[in-house]
Design a protein around this motif. Structure first.
Motif, mmCIF file in Angstrom:
data_model
loop_
_atom_site.group_PDB
_atom_site.id
_atom_site.type_symbol
_atom_site.label_atom_id
_atom_site.label_comp_id
_atom_site.label_asym_id
_atom_site.label_seq_id
_atom_site.Cartn_x
_atom_site.Cartn_y
_atom_site.Cartn_z
ATOM 1 N N VAL A 290 0.820 -1.217 0.000
ATOM 2 C CA VAL A 290 0.000 0.000 0.000
ATOM 3 C C VAL A 290 0.852 1.265 0.000
ATOM 4 N N SER A 291 1.899 1.330 0.834
ATOM 5 C CA SER A 291 2.639 2.589 0.968
ATOM 6 C C SER A 291 4.073 2.324 1.389
ATOM 7 N N ASN A 292 4.786 3.453 1.584
ATOM 8 C CA ASN A 292 6.163 3.421 2.088
ATOM 9 C C ASN A 292 7.098 2.608 1.180
ATOM 10 N N GLY A 293 6.938 2.767 -0.130
ATOM 11 C CA GLY A 293 7.819 2.078 -1.054
ATOM 12 C C GLY A 293 9.150 2.802 -1.196
ATOM 13 N N LEU A 294 10.241 2.048 -1.181
ATOM 14 C CA LEU A 294 11.576 2.640 -1.283
ATOM 15 C C LEU A 294 12.416 1.825 -2.259
ATOM 16 N N ILE A 295 13.095 2.541 -3.158
ATOM 17 C CA ILE A 295 14.037 1.915 -4.092
ATOM 18 C C ILE A 295 15.383 2.603 -3.942
ATOM 19 N N HIS A 296 16.430 1.794 -3.821
ATOM 20 C CA HIS A 296 17.795 2.318 -3.750
ATOM 21 C C HIS A 296 18.595 1.734 -4.909
ATOM 22 N N VAL A 297 19.212 2.607 -5.695
ATOM 23 C CA VAL A 297 20.058 2.194 -6.813
ATOM 24 C C VAL A 297 21.487 2.617 -6.494
ATOM 25 N N GLY A 298 22.423 1.684 -6.526
ATOM 26 C CA GLY A 298 23.799 1.995 -6.155
ATOM 27 C C GLY A 298 24.812 1.358 -7.085
ATOM 28 N N VAL A 307 29.874 -3.402 -9.721
ATOM 29 C CA VAL A 307 28.699 -4.003 -9.088
ATOM 30 C C VAL A 307 27.596 -2.957 -9.024
ATOM 31 N N LEU A 308 26.478 -3.240 -9.675
ATOM 32 C CA LEU A 308 25.300 -2.373 -9.670
ATOM 33 C C LEU A 308 24.201 -3.067 -8.887
ATOM 34 N N THR A 309 23.528 -2.328 -8.013
ATOM 35 C CA THR A 309 22.490 -2.921 -7.169
ATOM 36 C C THR A 309 21.206 -2.110 -7.274
ATOM 37 N N VAL A 310 20.078 -2.823 -7.259
ATOM 38 C CA VAL A 310 18.742 -2.206 -7.169
ATOM 39 C C VAL A 310 18.017 -2.925 -6.035
ATOM 40 N N ARG A 311 17.745 -2.195 -4.951
ATOM 41 C CA ARG A 311 17.122 -2.782 -3.765
ATOM 42 C C ARG A 311 15.782 -2.109 -3.499
ATOM 43 N N ASP A 312 14.789 -2.906 -3.169
ATOM 44 C CA ASP A 312 13.476 -2.365 -2.789
ATOM 45 C C ASP A 312 13.050 -2.975 -1.463
#
Length: 375
Positions: A290-298, A307-312
């Motif tokens: 429903v809410s509080n979605g977070l994506i971090h791309v590093g 090294v490429l990372t996509v974290r949710d």
């Protein structure tokens, strides 16, 4: 003995040194073997026979090489499209007789030269021994010369065919990569247009803002696709544009952070590499909650690996995924395989903080590592 030039897989020396090494690999062992054979056959001193063998052998190489290059040059003048002549090979119809002529001429000239060097009386008796012995010597010299030329000719042909096969494989991989990219870009576009269609009906101002972001994103991607690769900094910028598009649609449900060390920004990467991973994280990880979605791309460097990372922080790999076949992940894996083979990988893990973690590993070329390390 001469050979048609073959492409070298790795040039460790200059072309002249490579050519000299190819010549010495034949020009040294063959005269030694001939000296051993003839000294034993005619009961001659080995050193004397060795000097004669080297003088004759060097002259044979000189004459055959000169004839090969000279006849190839003449053929190219009269027929520039002659394929063999462009590779410094005039063909066996010319080289066969020339090997015989060069071997006979080199035998007599080399014999005279060796006698002069050794201070031996080079009378007719030494230059023209018994006819039977002369026929044996000349036949052996011609046979050895012809065999050496033929063996090295075939080795060169095999190397050329191997190089052509490698070129065909690279062309096939490039064509496959272009096909994958042509499939991936419309996939992203259609998904975005579907989201835009929904927004037009419920929030026209947001739809207009989303359309503006989409125009800028597609313009930037068009420029990147013409080169086949772009800087990692540009890839992060395109990913930020895509997240802006999704931010318009999802509002407060989506927050994102991007972390790119400055020393990695210039490294070349394929375009549209991160966007499918971000799209997958949103669709299958964040949209079901429903809410509080977070994506971090590093991005970070691990030795000679980028090294490429996509974290949710979404529902995770075992959660209730959204609809779809995860087309983007499949295309990323296939593109990495086409570009880097086994040197690159895409892995999907459960994130320790909850959600999913996509990790892409790419090899960094030494020259790009040096360039990126400079201020």
């Amino acid at each position: 003995m001469p050979m048609p030039p073959a492409p070298e897989p790795v040039a460790l020396h200059s072309p002249r040194l490579d050519w000299l090494w190819r010549e010495l690999r034949i020009g040294i062992p063959v005269p030694i073997l001939c000296a051993v054979f003839f000294s034993a056959l005619f009961n001659e001193p080995f050193l004397t026979t060795l000097v004669h063998a080297f003088c004759i052998g060097l002259l044979i190489q000189f004459l055959i090489e000169g004839g090969r290059y000279g006849m190839s040059w003449l053929l190219r003048r009269f027929n520039p499209a002659h394929v063999d002549a462009r590779n410094h090979w005039p063909g066996w119809r010319l080289m066969g007789p020339w090997v015989v002529i060069a071997s006979v001429a080199a035998y007599f000239s080399g014999h005279l030269s060796a006698d002069l060097l050794l201070g031996i009386d080079h009378g007719q008796g030494r230059l023209f021994p018994h006819p039977r012995a002369l026929r044996l010597i000349l036949g052996t010299v011609i046979a050895i010369s012809g065999c050496c030329v033929y063996v090295l000719y075939m080795r060169a042909r095999i190397a050329i065919l191997d190089a052509r096969a490698q070129l065909a494989m690279r062309s096939a991989a490039e064509n496959q990569l272009k096909l994958l990219e042509s499939q991936l870009e419309p996939h992203m576009l259609f998904n975005t247009l579907a989201n835009l269609r929904v927004l037009i009906g419920i929030d026209p101002p947001q739809a207009q803002a989303m359309l503006d972001h989409l125009s800028g994103f597609l313009r930037a991607m068009l420029d990147a696709s013409r080169t086949g690769s772009h800087a990692l900094g540009a890839e992060f910028a395109r990913t930020a544009d895509y997240l802006e598009l999704m931010q318009v649609r999802m509002g407060e449900r989506l927050q994102s952070t991007l972390e790119l060390p400055p020393d990695l920004a210039a490294l070349p990467v394929p375009p549209l590499l991160l966007q499918p991973l971000v799209e997958n994280a949103i669709k299958h990880g964040l949209e079901p909650q429903v809410s509080n979605g977070l994506i971090h791309v590093g991005a970070r460097r691990d030795g000679a690996t980028l090294v490429l990372t996509v974290r949710d922080n979404g529902v995770g790999l075992g959660g209730q995924a959204g609809e779809g076949s995860r087309f983007g992940l499949q295309q990323v894996r296939e593109r990495l395989a086409a570009l880097y083979g086994a040197a690159a990988s895409l892995q999907l893990h459960s994130s320790p903080e909850g959600g999913a973690l996509a990790i892409v590993r790419l090899p960094i070329k030494p020259e790009t590592m040096t360039a990126s390390a400079q201020p």
